[in-house]
Design a protein around this motif. Structure first.
Motif, mmCIF file in Angstrom:
data_model
loop_
_atom_site.group_PDB
_atom_site.id
_atom_site.type_symbol
_atom_site.label_atom_id
_atom_site.label_comp_id
_atom_site.label_asym_id
_atom_site.label_seq_id
_atom_site.Cartn_x
_atom_site.Cartn_y
_atom_site.Cartn_z
ATOM 1 N N HIS A 290 7.091 4.491 -33.258
ATOM 2 C CA HIS A 290 6.088 5.224 -34.030
ATOM 3 C C HIS A 290 6.760 6.076 -35.101
ATOM 4 N N ALA B 223 7.557 5.900 -28.695
ATOM 5 C CA ALA B 223 7.685 7.070 -29.561
ATOM 6 C C ALA B 223 8.700 6.819 -30.671
ATOM 7 N N SER C 108 10.201 13.935 -32.431
ATOM 8 C CA SER C 108 8.862 13.370 -32.243
ATOM 9 C C SER C 108 8.176 14.145 -31.126
ATOM 10 N N THR C 109 7.067 14.823 -31.451
ATOM 11 C CA THR C 109 6.407 15.647 -30.439
ATOM 12 C C THR C 109 4.917 15.759 -30.685
ATOM 13 N N ASP C 110 4.206 16.032 -29.601
ATOM 14 C CA ASP C 110 2.764 16.287 -29.659
ATOM 15 C C ASP C 110 2.466 17.769 -29.494
ATOM 16 N N ASP C 111 3.521 18.593 -29.389
ATOM 17 C CA ASP C 111 3.366 19.986 -28.991
ATOM 18 C C ASP C 111 3.705 20.925 -30.150
ATOM 19 N N ASP D 93 4.607 14.172 -35.945
ATOM 20 C CA ASP D 93 3.571 14.425 -34.945
ATOM 21 C C ASP D 93 3.292 13.151 -34.159
ATOM 22 N N ARG D 94 3.397 13.247 -32.837
ATOM 23 C CA ARG D 94 3.181 12.094 -31.985
ATOM 24 C C ARG D 94 1.732 12.059 -31.505
ATOM 25 N N PRO D 95 1.030 10.946 -31.638
ATOM 26 C CA PRO D 95 -0.360 10.867 -31.172
ATOM 27 C C PRO D 95 -0.451 10.977 -29.654
ATOM 28 N N ALA D 96 -1.603 11.434 -29.177
ATOM 29 C CA ALA D 96 -1.793 11.691 -27.746
ATOM 30 C C ALA D 96 -1.550 10.458 -26.894
ATOM 31 N N ARG E 50 7.950 15.520 -25.662
ATOM 32 C CA ARG E 50 6.516 15.758 -25.477
ATOM 33 C C ARG E 50 6.300 17.094 -24.772
ATOM 34 N N ALA F 190 1.961 10.180 -25.769
ATOM 35 C CA ALA F 190 2.543 11.377 -25.173
ATOM 36 C C ALA F 190 2.200 11.548 -23.709
#
Length: 400
Positions: free
Chosen positions: A86, A83, A49-52, A68-71, A10, A74
């Protein structure tokens, strides 16, 4: 058996901002984990897996897929397991992919090696387990307060001090590698369930990045590992060291003065490294495409033989070696561009500077961390002179 490696990363990090992408040992921290995962023989697919967006871009550059990881997954309170689940759902719903085994890797453990990943997977299969993790030996005495001001031993009786070899083995969770069977993980929603196997990894690879000082320690350890790996690629016996000039002795640039004269930039550190090699008795020669007084002047100062104006370098190199009784397969050649390819592909030890042309990089056994003209030759000199295995195979003949 299909095996998926997931690296949760994240963007938010309060202790060390942008921790997962900070440079350590010459590359973004997450790059080390991705490279280890891709090199593991037992892993079929690597996903971050990341939101960034920055992490996503770097992950793709190092060859990983990105989910893409949802907020809501994260934040500081979100679990790694959430995570992982998901990511599994996205891959299953998107392309029908459901692996048999899941490898959970921490990008904050940049010293993790591919063999640690393969070893943890092998432990799972060897012990017919449901989950597995990488651990390191733990030999320390743990203490706690008993609530009344007295110190109490946790993993020992404070009235006895057994020797290490007499104590029951204990292990510390490394935090680097976890493996689990996917079907059981989906049901348990936790990284540990059923029978758990242990893989013992070397203690020096356990280092986790939590505080700024951890970055400094990891930097030292990664640099040392990189140097050891490069030294292992050096042949045990070498006859001679051969160099291109432009882009190796120099930064591949040119300074044009007002009168049309040209000047180049060289490194004094490189010069010292070459002097140390010469004093150690290593035969050396420069073979350059260019014909320029600056090449002659620099080589004369360093007391290195120089051959200039050579378009096709390999025939010249072969003649030079034959005249001195040196073998092509025991020759180390340092180059940086396509005109070096014939030599790089013919010698026993091809070496490229860090900023070499992609084709030269692909043709080389050793890629130096330093660019040409900015420490590459000093790095090479240190590798050779500090190696306990490489040695000069043939003394130079009287004609050299």
């Amino acid at each position: 058996m299909t095996t998926l490696a997931i690296i949760p990363a994240r963007g938010g990090s309060k202790g060390i901002p942008r921790k997962n992408v900070l440079p350590v040992g010459g590359k973004p921290m997450i790059g080390w984990t991705i490279e280890a995962a891709r090199a593991a023989r037992s892993v079929n697919r690597v996903v971050v897996s990341t939101d960034d967006p920055e992490i996503a871009a770097i992950a793709r550059r190092f060859g990983a897929e990105v989910v893409d990881r949802p907020a809501e997954l994260a934040g500081d309170s979100a679990s790694s397991e959430a995570a992982l689940l998901h990511t599994l759902d996205v891959l299953r719903d998107g392309d029908g992919y459901e692996p048999d085994r899941l490898v959970f890797l921490q990008c904050t453990s940049p010293l993790t090696a591919a063999e640690d990943i393969d070893g943890t997977i092998a432990a799972l299969e060897r012990d017919k387990a449901d989950t597995a993790l990488a651990v390191v030996p733990f030999h320390y005495f743990l203490w706690k307060h008993d609530g009344g001001g007295d110190g109490v031993g946790i993993n020992h009786d404070k009235r006895t001090r057994p020797l290490r070899q007499d104590r029951e083995p204990q292990y510390l969770e490394s935090g680097a590698v976890y493996v689990m069977k996917v079907a059981g993980f989906r049901e348990a929603k936790h990284r540990f369930f059923g029978k758990t196997a242990l893989y013992e990894m070397p203690s020096e690879r356990r280092w986790e990045i939590d505080d700024p000082v951890d970055l400094e320690v990891a930097e030292v350890l990664l640099r040392a590992r990189s140097k050891a790996e490069k030294q292992s690629l050096l042949p045990e016996k070498l006859d001679v060291l051969v160099f291109d000039f432009d882009g190796v002795f120099t930064d591949n640039g040119v300074i044009v003065l007002g009168e049309g004269q040209e000047a180049v930039v060289c490194s004094r550190g490189d010069g010292m490294g070459l002097e140390l090699l010469r004093k150690a008795g290593w035969p050396m020669v420069v073979i350059s495409k260019e014909t320029h007084p600056v090449v002659s002047a620099r080589c004369a100062k360093l007391k290195i033989e120089c051959i200039q104006g050579i378009e096709d370098k390999l025939p010249t190199l072969r003649r030079w070696l034959d005249e001195r009784g040196f073998a092509l397969e025991r020759t180390l050649y340092v180059g940086n561009d396509v005109n070096d390819l014939s030599c790089l592909t013919a010698v026993g030890c091809p070496v490229a500077v860090a900023d070499a042309h992609p084709e030269a990089l692909r043709a080389s056994r050793i890629i130096l961390e330093s660019p040409g003209g900015r420490g590459a030759l000093r790095e090479l000199a240190d590798l050779i002179l500090s190696s306990e295995s490489v040695r000069q195979a043939s003394p130079p003949s009287s004609s050299s």
